[in-house]
Motif scaffolding. Structure first.
Motif, mmCIF file in Angstrom:
data_model
loop_
_atom_site.group_PDB
_atom_site.id
_atom_site.type_symbol
_atom_site.label_atom_id
_atom_site.label_comp_id
_atom_site.label_asym_id
_atom_site.label_seq_id
_atom_site.Cartn_x
_atom_site.Cartn_y
_atom_site.Cartn_z
ATOM 1 N N LEU A 4 -69.255 -18.459 -57.913
ATOM 2 C CA LEU A 4 -69.061 -18.102 -56.508
ATOM 3 C C LEU A 4 -70.061 -17.016 -56.121
ATOM 4 O O LEU A 4 -70.372 -16.136 -56.911
ATOM 5 C CB LEU A 4 -67.637 -17.610 -56.264
ATOM 6 C CG LEU A 4 -66.492 -18.589 -56.542
ATOM 7 C CD1 LEU A 4 -65.149 -17.872 -56.390
ATOM 8 C CD2 LEU A 4 -66.541 -19.779 -55.600
ATOM 9 N N GLU A 8 -68.636 -15.333 -50.716
ATOM 10 C CA GLU A 8 -67.505 -16.248 -50.855
ATOM 11 C C GLU A 8 -66.370 -15.582 -51.628
ATOM 12 O O GLU A 8 -65.204 -15.729 -51.281
ATOM 13 C CB GLU A 8 -67.943 -17.547 -51.544
ATOM 14 C CG GLU A 8 -66.883 -18.596 -51.536
ATOM 15 C CD GLU A 8 -67.323 -19.903 -52.217
ATOM 16 O OE1 GLU A 8 -66.528 -20.856 -52.096
ATOM 17 O OE2 GLU A 8 -68.388 -19.983 -52.824
ATOM 18 N N THR A 11 -64.695 -13.143 -49.254
ATOM 19 C CA THR A 11 -63.909 -13.889 -48.274
ATOM 20 C C THR A 11 -62.611 -14.387 -48.891
ATOM 21 O O THR A 11 -61.524 -14.264 -48.298
ATOM 22 C CB THR A 11 -64.715 -15.084 -47.727
ATOM 23 O OG1 THR A 11 -65.985 -14.633 -47.250
ATOM 24 C CG2 THR A 11 -63.999 -15.782 -46.615
ATOM 25 N N LEU A 12 -62.675 -14.982 -50.077
ATOM 26 C CA LEU A 12 -61.463 -15.467 -50.779
ATOM 27 C C LEU A 12 -60.511 -14.304 -51.089
ATOM 28 O O LEU A 12 -59.286 -14.446 -50.931
ATOM 29 C CB LEU A 12 -61.831 -16.212 -52.057
ATOM 30 C CG LEU A 12 -62.495 -17.580 -51.895
ATOM 31 C CD1 LEU A 12 -62.924 -18.140 -53.248
ATOM 32 C CD2 LEU A 12 -61.542 -18.560 -51.217
ATOM 33 N N GLN A 15 -58.775 -13.300 -47.806
ATOM 34 C CA GLN A 15 -57.772 -14.290 -47.442
ATOM 35 C C GLN A 15 -56.518 -14.165 -48.336
ATOM 36 O O GLN A 15 -55.393 -14.254 -47.855
ATOM 37 C CB GLN A 15 -58.351 -15.718 -47.545
ATOM 38 C CG GLN A 15 -59.372 -16.045 -46.502
ATOM 39 C CD GLN A 15 -60.009 -17.408 -46.759
ATOM 40 O OE1 GLN A 15 -59.810 -18.054 -47.803
ATOM 41 N NE2 GLN A 15 -60.825 -17.859 -45.801
ATOM 42 N N ARG A 40 -59.547 -21.746 -60.925
ATOM 43 C CA ARG A 40 -59.491 -22.455 -59.642
ATOM 44 C C ARG A 40 -59.372 -21.447 -58.503
ATOM 45 O O ARG A 40 -58.333 -21.331 -57.872
ATOM 46 C CB ARG A 40 -58.269 -23.383 -59.618
ATOM 47 C CG ARG A 40 -58.107 -24.260 -60.803
ATOM 48 C CD ARG A 40 -56.826 -25.070 -60.766
ATOM 49 N NE ARG A 40 -56.288 -25.172 -59.421
ATOM 50 C CZ ARG A 40 -55.017 -25.357 -59.110
ATOM 51 N NH1 ARG A 40 -54.128 -25.490 -60.044
ATOM 52 N NH2 ARG A 40 -54.625 -25.426 -57.873
ATOM 53 N N PRO A 41 -60.350 -20.690 -58.179
ATOM 54 C CA PRO A 41 -60.234 -19.644 -57.151
ATOM 55 C C PRO A 41 -59.936 -20.171 -55.756
ATOM 56 O O PRO A 41 -59.148 -19.570 -55.025
ATOM 57 C CB PRO A 41 -61.581 -18.935 -57.194
ATOM 58 C CG PRO A 41 -62.505 -19.815 -57.905
ATOM 59 C CD PRO A 41 -61.667 -20.723 -58.751
ATOM 60 N N ARG A 42 -60.609 -21.259 -55.321
ATOM 61 C CA ARG A 42 -60.369 -21.779 -53.971
ATOM 62 C C ARG A 42 -58.957 -22.330 -53.835
ATOM 63 O O ARG A 42 -58.285 -22.069 -52.839
ATOM 64 C CB ARG A 42 -61.396 -22.869 -53.659
ATOM 65 C CG ARG A 42 -62.793 -22.313 -53.533
ATOM 66 C CD ARG A 42 -63.810 -23.405 -53.167
ATOM 67 N NE ARG A 42 -65.143 -22.893 -53.265
ATOM 68 C CZ ARG A 42 -65.934 -23.066 -54.316
ATOM 69 N NH1 ARG A 42 -65.559 -23.731 -55.358
ATOM 70 N NH2 ARG A 42 -67.149 -22.538 -54.300
ATOM 71 N N GLU A 43 -58.467 -23.106 -54.828
ATOM 72 C CA GLU A 43 -57.102 -23.657 -54.798
ATOM 73 C C GLU A 43 -56.055 -22.542 -54.885
ATOM 74 O O GLU A 43 -54.991 -22.649 -54.293
ATOM 75 C CB GLU A 43 -56.891 -24.638 -55.957
ATOM 76 C CG GLU A 43 -57.679 -25.916 -55.844
ATOM 77 C CD GLU A 43 -59.087 -25.784 -56.441
ATOM 78 O OE1 GLU A 43 -59.409 -24.732 -57.031
ATOM 79 O OE2 GLU A 43 -59.837 -26.732 -56.299
ATOM 80 N N VAL A 45 -56.243 -19.556 -53.543
ATOM 81 C CA VAL A 45 -56.058 -18.979 -52.207
ATOM 82 C C VAL A 45 -55.324 -19.972 -51.313
ATOM 83 O O VAL A 45 -54.461 -19.585 -50.534
ATOM 84 C CB VAL A 45 -57.427 -18.573 -51.604
ATOM 85 C CG1 VAL A 45 -57.281 -18.134 -50.162
ATOM 86 C CG2 VAL A 45 -58.084 -17.485 -52.407
ATOM 87 N N GLU A 46 -55.632 -21.266 -51.423
ATOM 88 C CA GLU A 46 -54.982 -22.271 -50.592
ATOM 89 C C GLU A 46 -53.494 -22.434 -50.954
ATOM 90 O O GLU A 46 -52.670 -22.677 -50.075
ATOM 91 C CB GLU A 46 -55.691 -23.620 -50.744
ATOM 92 C CG GLU A 46 -57.087 -23.635 -50.162
ATOM 93 C CD GLU A 46 -57.871 -24.895 -50.538
ATOM 94 O OE1 GLU A 46 -57.275 -25.815 -51.176
ATOM 95 O OE2 GLU A 46 -59.042 -24.956 -50.209
#
Length: 196
Positions: A4, A8, A11-12, A15, A40-43, A45-46
């Motif tokens: 990343l 990014e 931002t993560l 969030q 899994r950093p994006r997942e 946060v989601e």
């Protein structure tokens, strides 16, 4: 593991931080969630919102289970206390029944004894008096219990002191006593004469 950029990653992180409620989750639970999703950093946060909802549900379920358990224990303790109190009350009640039964039996025995004394004494006195000396006492229904007792005592006393079988035995024994005295005197006299 994806690489990343710094932007990014910032931002993560922003969030993720915005989605976490303050003073609701422990640091240990947050650390556990992040370690579980470190690749899994994006997942991460989601899915954090769903994880928070699950954590709240779990916390509420545990709290409810704890309250139910405490209520059940309290009810069981109350039931045990009531059983103990009822057992004690039953024991006390049985004891008081035994005591009252003993008291009532004693009272009945005492009353029966009084009734027997008051009802049978005049009759017995009249019977005894009429058997010993019927000419001295006229048995009537107007004889009171006290008079009958006094007369009974007098009759018994006179029967003892003036009974015929006793006086004839006394006479015989006194006669036999005097004849034995005479025999002893004769024997002593004969011995004295023999020695002369």
């Amino acid at each position: 593991m994806p690489v990343l950029s710094a932007e990014e990653l910032a931002t993560l992180a922003k969030q993720f931080a915005d989605k976490i409620p303050e003073n609701e989750l422990s640091v240990a639970s947050l650390q556990g969630y992040l370690l579980k999703n470190k690749s899994r950093p994006r997942e991460c946060v989601e899915e954090v919102t769903e994880w928070i909802r699950t954590e709240r549900e779990t916390r509420e379920r545990l709290k409810k289970e704890k309250e139910e358990k405490e209520a059940k224990e309290k009810a069981e303790a109350e039931l045990a206390k009531q059983k103990k109190e009822s057992a004690t009350a039953e024991g006390d009640e049985k004891e008081s029944k035994k005591s009252s039964t003993k008291k009532s039996k004693s009272a009945r025995i005492a009353d029966t004894g009084k009734e027997e004394t008051s009802t049978t004494t005049p009759t017995k006195a009249i019977e005894i008096v009429s058997e010993v000396k019927p000419t001295e006492l006229v048995a009537t229904s107007s004889v009171s219990a006290i008079d009958a007792i006094e007369k009974e005592d007098l009759v018994i006393l006179s029967a003892i002191t003036t009974s015929l079988p006793s006086s004839s035995n006394d006479t015989e024994s006194s006669e036999s006593g005097s004849s034995s005295d005479e025999e002893q005197t004769d024997t002593t006299t004969n011995k004295n004469e023999d020695s002369k």
